[in-house]
Design a protein around this motif. Structure first.
Motif, PDB file in Angstrom:
ATOM      1  N   TRP B  67       0.844  -1.214   0.000  1.00 46.87           N
ATOM      2  CA  TRP B  67       0.000   0.000   0.000  1.00 46.87           C
ATOM      3  C   TRP B  67       0.875   1.259   0.000  1.00 46.87           C
ATOM      4  CZ3 TRP B  67      -4.914   1.529  -0.540  1.00 46.87           C
ATOM      5  CH2 TRP B  67      -5.270   2.789  -0.085  1.00 46.87           C
ATOM      6  N   ASN B  68       1.909   1.219   0.833  1.00 51.67           N
ATOM      7  CA  ASN B  68       2.801   2.372   0.933  1.00 51.67           C
ATOM      8  C   ASN B  68       3.933   2.338  -0.093  1.00 51.67           C
ATOM      9  OD1 ASN B  68       1.470   3.635   3.081  1.00 51.67           O
ATOM     10  ND2 ASN B  68       2.420   2.215   4.524  1.00 51.67           N
ATOM     11  N   LEU B  69       3.902   1.353  -0.970  1.00 53.59           N
ATOM     12  CA  LEU B  69       4.958   1.167  -1.987  1.00 53.59           C
ATOM     13  C   LEU B  69       6.337   1.069  -1.318  1.00 53.59           C
ATOM     14  CD1 LEU B  69       3.703   3.822  -4.562  1.00 53.59           C
ATOM     15  CD2 LEU B  69       3.235   1.395  -4.574  1.00 53.59           C
ATOM     16  N   ASP B  70       6.330   0.504  -0.139  1.00 52.06           N
ATOM     17  CA  ASP B  70       7.560   0.416   0.639  1.00 52.06           C
ATOM     18  C   ASP B  70       8.282  -0.884   0.280  1.00 52.06           C
ATOM     19  OD1 ASP B  70       9.568   0.389   2.440  1.00 52.06           O
ATOM     20  OD2 ASP B  70       8.332   0.828   4.190  1.00 52.06           O
ATOM     21  N   GLN B  94       1.741  -5.587  -9.066  1.00 49.10           N
ATOM     22  CA  GLN B  94       0.787  -4.509  -8.827  1.00 49.10           C
ATOM     23  C   GLN B  94       0.329  -3.997 -10.182  1.00 49.10           C
ATOM     24  OE1 GLN B  94       2.257  -0.983  -6.823  1.00 49.10           O
ATOM     25  NE2 GLN B  94       0.643  -1.183  -5.298  1.00 49.10           N
ATOM     26  N   LYS B  95      -0.933  -4.062 -10.402  1.00 45.74           N
ATOM     27  CA  LYS B  95      -1.515  -3.628 -11.670  1.00 45.74           C
ATOM     28  C   LYS B  95      -0.844  -4.317 -12.858  1.00 45.74           C
ATOM     29  CE  LYS B  95      -2.816   0.848  -9.813  1.00 45.74           C
ATOM     30  NZ  LYS B  95      -2.536   2.274  -9.761  1.00 45.74           N
ATOM     31  N   TYR B 141      -5.766  -4.537   1.250  1.00 42.59           N
ATOM     32  CA  TYR B 141      -5.492  -3.549   2.301  1.00 42.59           C
ATOM     33  C   TYR B 141      -6.817  -2.875   2.657  1.00 42.59           C
ATOM     34  CZ  TYR B 141      -3.282   0.275   4.808  1.00 42.59           C
ATOM     35  OH  TYR B 141      -2.897   1.160   5.777  1.00 42.59           O
ATOM     36  N   VAL B 142      -7.084  -2.858   3.957  1.00 43.93           N
ATOM     37  CA  VAL B 142      -8.346  -2.247   4.402  1.00 43.93           C
ATOM     38  C   VAL B 142      -8.111  -0.755   4.601  1.00 43.93           C
ATOM     39  CG1 VAL B 142     -10.134  -2.217   6.172  1.00 43.93           C
ATOM     40  CG2 VAL B 142      -9.059  -4.388   5.506  1.00 43.93           C
ATOM     41  N   PHE B 143      -8.783   0.004   3.775  1.00 45.50           N
ATOM     42  CA  PHE B 143      -8.639   1.460   3.832  1.00 45.50           C
ATOM     43  C   PHE B 143     -10.030   2.074   3.915  1.00 45.50           C
ATOM     44  CE2 PHE B 143      -7.993   5.583   1.589  1.00 45.50           C
ATOM     45  CZ  PHE B 143      -7.124   6.144   2.516  1.00 45.50           C
ATOM     46  N   ARG B 144     -10.200   2.863   4.904  1.00 40.89           N
ATOM     47  CA  ARG B 144     -11.505   3.472   5.191  1.00 40.89           C
ATOM     48  C   ARG B 144     -12.599   2.420   5.287  1.00 40.89           C
ATOM     49  NH1 ARG B 144     -10.304   7.964   0.879  1.00 40.89           N
ATOM     50  NH2 ARG B 144      -8.947   9.294   2.109  1.00 40.89           N
ATOM     51  N   ARG B 148      -9.376  -3.386  -0.145  1.00 42.18           N
ATOM     52  CA  ARG B 148      -9.007  -3.056  -1.523  1.00 42.18           C
ATOM     53  C   ARG B 148      -7.824  -3.921  -1.947  1.00 42.18           C
ATOM     54  NH1 ARG B 148     -11.080   2.382  -2.220  1.00 42.18           N
ATOM     55  NH2 ARG B 148     -11.821   3.085  -0.198  1.00 42.18           N
ATOM     56  N   VAL B 150      -4.549  -4.485  -3.547  1.00 47.75           N
ATOM     57  CA  VAL B 150      -3.452  -3.588  -3.924  1.00 47.75           C
ATOM     58  C   VAL B 150      -2.352  -4.326  -4.683  1.00 47.75           C
ATOM     59  CG1 VAL B 150      -3.863  -1.952  -2.082  1.00 47.75           C
ATOM     60  CG2 VAL B 150      -2.390  -3.934  -1.651  1.00 47.75           C
TER      61      VAL B 150
END
Lengths: 323, 508
Positions: B67-70, B94-95, B141-144, B148, B150
């Protein structure tokens, strides 16, 4: 007779349906990130108001500074109006490198995030703002009578523990849950004339209300974070302070440039200086206006400024035809 | 190889054991392979399940990093995943693009790739593993409050991991199979030896060593404790030997009885033979004596009648005719007596052959001349094609044989008939004389009888042909004395051909 009447009706219906589809597509709101400190929230609302003024729909989406990069990269959120170098440079540079996020330019303001103390503390702990003074009088900052001082950290992830270790400070970290808690701690310490060292940043309203200084740690250098041999302690990273005069940037989702090019240009042009940001933060935190009220007040009072940020091609009424 | 060893190795029991054991080995190999395959499949399933468990363990950490592209955080997590022995590589996409990865992975085209230090994929040459398989799971990734996707994580493993895990189990399975096989083989051999091979060997040995002179005392002991086919064979064979012994005694008794009868019969036959020989000798002596006794007065009659004929005048023509008849009858009688004497003589042991090289041409011509007076009455012609063959024999006897055969050819010929005499050499090198006539022929049933003495065919009797039936018997006797052969080939009303074959001198 009936057919002759029906044909124009169907043509109109078809045309209107097409128009509606086009309008719906263009009326997707631009999601502006809001965080948990006042200046950022107010700037986000100002940006929203400006974009609204040229016809864009906007919405404000709260996210933490840790999660915002993912939401920007994924295109869930589209705009971040405050990117602080001291707190966010690593992540910002990472997402820029990934190509999912674009650098939308810098504000005029320069930033600093560092350990901060009210000026009267210098009398209690001579030698400040030099960091080495903290080594001698850590007990002054103790909350429990021990020799170990207390550092009040913000709710944002920072390498404070690493810094304390690398510099050999005898301090514990007490992390607050939200930014307001910092100011409550400061207010109480000032009231009791008690020694306090806490996380603060500039520009911020605090500097307009309380007199104080940043602790001067060894000068920041990138090698401080990546080479343990660099600095006063050859064994650890982060034996240095945060960057001084850091940038304050804006970041947008990469897709925004193509999807809302005019909005991208506007965001690029938006720029606040330190004074404006401190003032806006104080309006909320000190004068107790809501973020939206503070934003509208600024928008109403500074039309000459923000009108310049709107390119000539982005006039009201034309925006819907950009895509 | 000794007989016993040969028998043991080729016995039915050994063949049965080998056949059954071979089938068992094939089945055991198939089952073992099946067990190994199942073990492999189970282990693969377990490995895949372990890969799935990694989803639950690592997804939360991965999702935050992705999620953070880390990449650093993700790489650290991937390093942790790679530390799991079954994981050969991990890829995060990713994508549709590779975000990062670690270890050995497979590209979309199936090419084996490896991440370098910069996180870039490079072809993996000389890969030491094949049969790569993977487990893929989405990174959410659970966002809001909303989950989602990712990215997608793909965990790679390969058959070498499974082989490494199953090898101990496989070794145990193989050892188990080998122990079972060896134990079963020994059990087969032991049981086969006890139940079949040894009893059968005893039976074979017993059959081989049967002493027919001591069948009564002979016994087979297969040492079978339980009733089975072998005990039936043992009992039946013993019974058979007992019957054989009884039969043998009966045969011996019958043989002795028969021997006595043969001796008795032989004795009777010898007596009869002696009697016959004595009778024959008496007959020969009688014929010899009577001939000799007849010959003396006949010589006087023939000689006297010839003298009287010479002294006869023309006026005594009637007497002259009478004398001629007397003379002719005397000569005929004299010849008959001579034939009888020759026949008797030819059957005597003291008969001698005057062996010498004979010119057949001269003998044949002289013989034809001798019978020519008798051909005129029937107007019979004798054809002879002269040839120069010689034989080693008695010329007088040859002439006697030819005259007899020519006389028969004349007597049994038709009026205006013919006689052909010719010689030849057959394929065995024997010189042959053929006397062919155009006479009445001899029935095939009679052809074997004509050489019997004093036997006359019905035709001769019915047509008053002179003779006493010893001509051809004499011919046969003389031919036998010269180790030659005579045979006849005849057809009724067409004629007969008598052939005499003389052996070459070297074959005598």
């Amino acid at each position: 007779m009936t057919n002759k009447r029906a044909i124009p009706f169907f043509i109109s219906f078809f045309f209107c349906s097409f128009c509606y589809a086009q309008t719906s597509k263009n009326q997707e709101p631009i999601s502006i990130i809001i965080n948990d400190w006042s200046s950022q929230i107010v700037l986000a609302h100002i940006t929203g108001n400006i974009l609204n003024s040229v016809g864009y729909k906007t919405k404000y989406s709260f996210t933490t500074i840790n999660e915002q990069w993912g939401s920007l990269s994924q295109g869930i959120d589209h705009v971040q109006v405050e990117v602080w170098e001291g707190t966010m440079s690593t992540m910002f540079e990472r997402v820029i490198k990934s190509g999912n996020v674009l650098d939308a330019g810098s504000h005029q303001a320069t930033t600093r995030e560092e350990w901060w103390y009210p000026t009267y503390v210098e009398q209690l702990c001579p030698g400040l703002p030099d960091w080495r003074a903290l080594k001698k009088c850590s007990a002054l900052f103790s909350n429990d009578g021990s020799n170990t001082g207390r550092y009040v950290a913000g709710p944002w992830e920072k390498p404070e523990a690493a810094r304390i270790r690398a510099l050999g400070l005898d301090f514990n970290i007490d992390t607050v849950k939200k930014a307001n808690d910092l100011w409550l701690e400061l207010k109480n310490a000032v009231k009791q004339n008690k020694a306090i060292v806490l996380f603060n940043w500039s520009p911020n309203w605090v500097e307009a209300v309380y007199e104080g200084k940043f602790v001067e740690f060894p000068e920041y250098h990138i090698d401080c974070e990546i080479d343990p041999k660099w600095g006063v302690n050859p064994d650890f990273h982060y034996d240095c302070g945060n960057p001084k005069n850091g940038y304050l940037k804006k970041a947008v989702w990469t897709g925004l440039k193509d999807k809302w090019p005019c909005a991208f240009e506007i965001i690029k042009n938006i720029s606040f200086d330190n004074q404006s940001i401190s003032s806006l933060a104080a309006t909320v935190d000190f004068k107790k206006l809501s973020h939206n009220e503070a934003a509208k007040q600024w928008v109403n009072q500074n039309k000459s400024i923000w009108h310049k940020w709107i390119p000539k091609t982005c006039k009201v009424g034309k925006i819907l035809h950009e895509r | 190889m000794s007989d016993n060893l040969f028998l043991k190795q080729n016995s039915i029991a050994t063949q049965l054991i080998n056949f059954v054991f071979s089938i068992y080995c094939v089945i055991a190999v198939v089952i073992t392979i099946g067990q190994i395959a199942i073990e492999y499949k189970h282990t693969q399933q377990a490995v895949e399940d372990e890969l799935k468990i990694n989803q639950q363990i690592f997804e939360p950490v991965l999702s935050a990093g992705v999620w953070n592209l880390d990449k650093e955080q993700v790489s650290n997590t991937l390093n942790g995943m790679l530390a799991i022995p079954i994981v050969m590589g991990v890829k995060i996409e990713q994508k549709g693009k590779v975000f990062t990865g670690i270890g050995s992975i497979k590209s979309k085209t199936g090419e084996l790739l490896k991440f370098n230090e910069q996180g870039q994929t490079i072809p993996l040459k000389g890969a030491d593993f094949t049969n790569v398989f993977s487990y893929q799971f989405p990174i959410n990734y659970v966002f809001r409050g909303k989950s989602r996707e990712v990215g997608i994580a793909t965990l790679y493993s390969n058959s070498s991991v499974i082989i490494e895990r199953v090898q101990f189990g496989v070794i145990l399975i193989i050892i188990n199979a080998i122990i079972k096989t060896v134990a079963l083989w020994y059990l087969f051999v032991w049981v086969g030896n006890k139940l079949l091979i040894k009893p059968l060997m005893r039976l074979v040995h017993a059959i081989e060593t049967v002493d027919f002179d001591e069948l009564d005392e002979f016994k087979i002991n297969l040492d079978n404790k339980k009733e089975n086919e072998l005990t039936i064979i043992e009992n039946t064979f013993s019974e058979m030997l007992k019957n054989l012994a009884d039969a043998r005694i009966e045969i011996i008794k019958s043989h002795l009885l028969l021997e006595d009868k043969v001796k008795e019969r032989t004795k009777g036959l010898l007596a009869a033979k002696n009697e016959a020989e004595l009778a024959n000798k008496a007959k020969s002596d009688f014929l010899s004596r009577i001939s000799h006794e007849l010959n003396t007065p006949l010589n006087a009659i023939v000689g006297g009648s010839q003298v009287l004929q010479c002294n006869m005048t023309q006026d005594d023509s009637d007497n002259s005719i009478l004398l001629k008849h007397i003379n002719t009858a005397g000569l005929h009688l004299s010849m008959l007596v001579k034939d009888i004497m020759d026949f008797v003589y030819s059957n005597k042991d003291e008969f001698e052959v005057n062996w010498q090289e004979c010119n057949l041409n001269d003998i044949i011509i002289s013989s034809i001349v001798m019978v020519q007076p008798f051909t005129r009455e029937q107007n019979i012609t004798i054809d002879y094609e002269q040839q120069t063959h010689t034989v080693y024999a008695d010329p007088g006897r040859i002439r006697q044989i030819l005259v007899n055969l020519l006389n028969n050819a004349i007597k049994y010929n038709k009026k205006d008939g013919f006689i052909a005499v010719y010689t030849s050499v057959n394929i065995e090198g024997e010189v042959e004389i053929h006397i062919k006539d155009s006479g009445i022929g001899i029935d095939s049933a009679d052809q074997e009888l004509i050489f019997e003495p004093f036997l006359r065919l019905d035709y001769a009797k019915d047509n008053c042909i002179e003779g006493i039936g010893i001509g051809l018997s004499l011919v046969k006797s003389l031919v036998d004395r010269m180790q030659a052969t005579v045979h006849v080939n005849s057809k009724i009303n067409i004629g007969s051909t008598f052939t005499i074959s003389f052996k070459a001198k070297k074959d005598l």
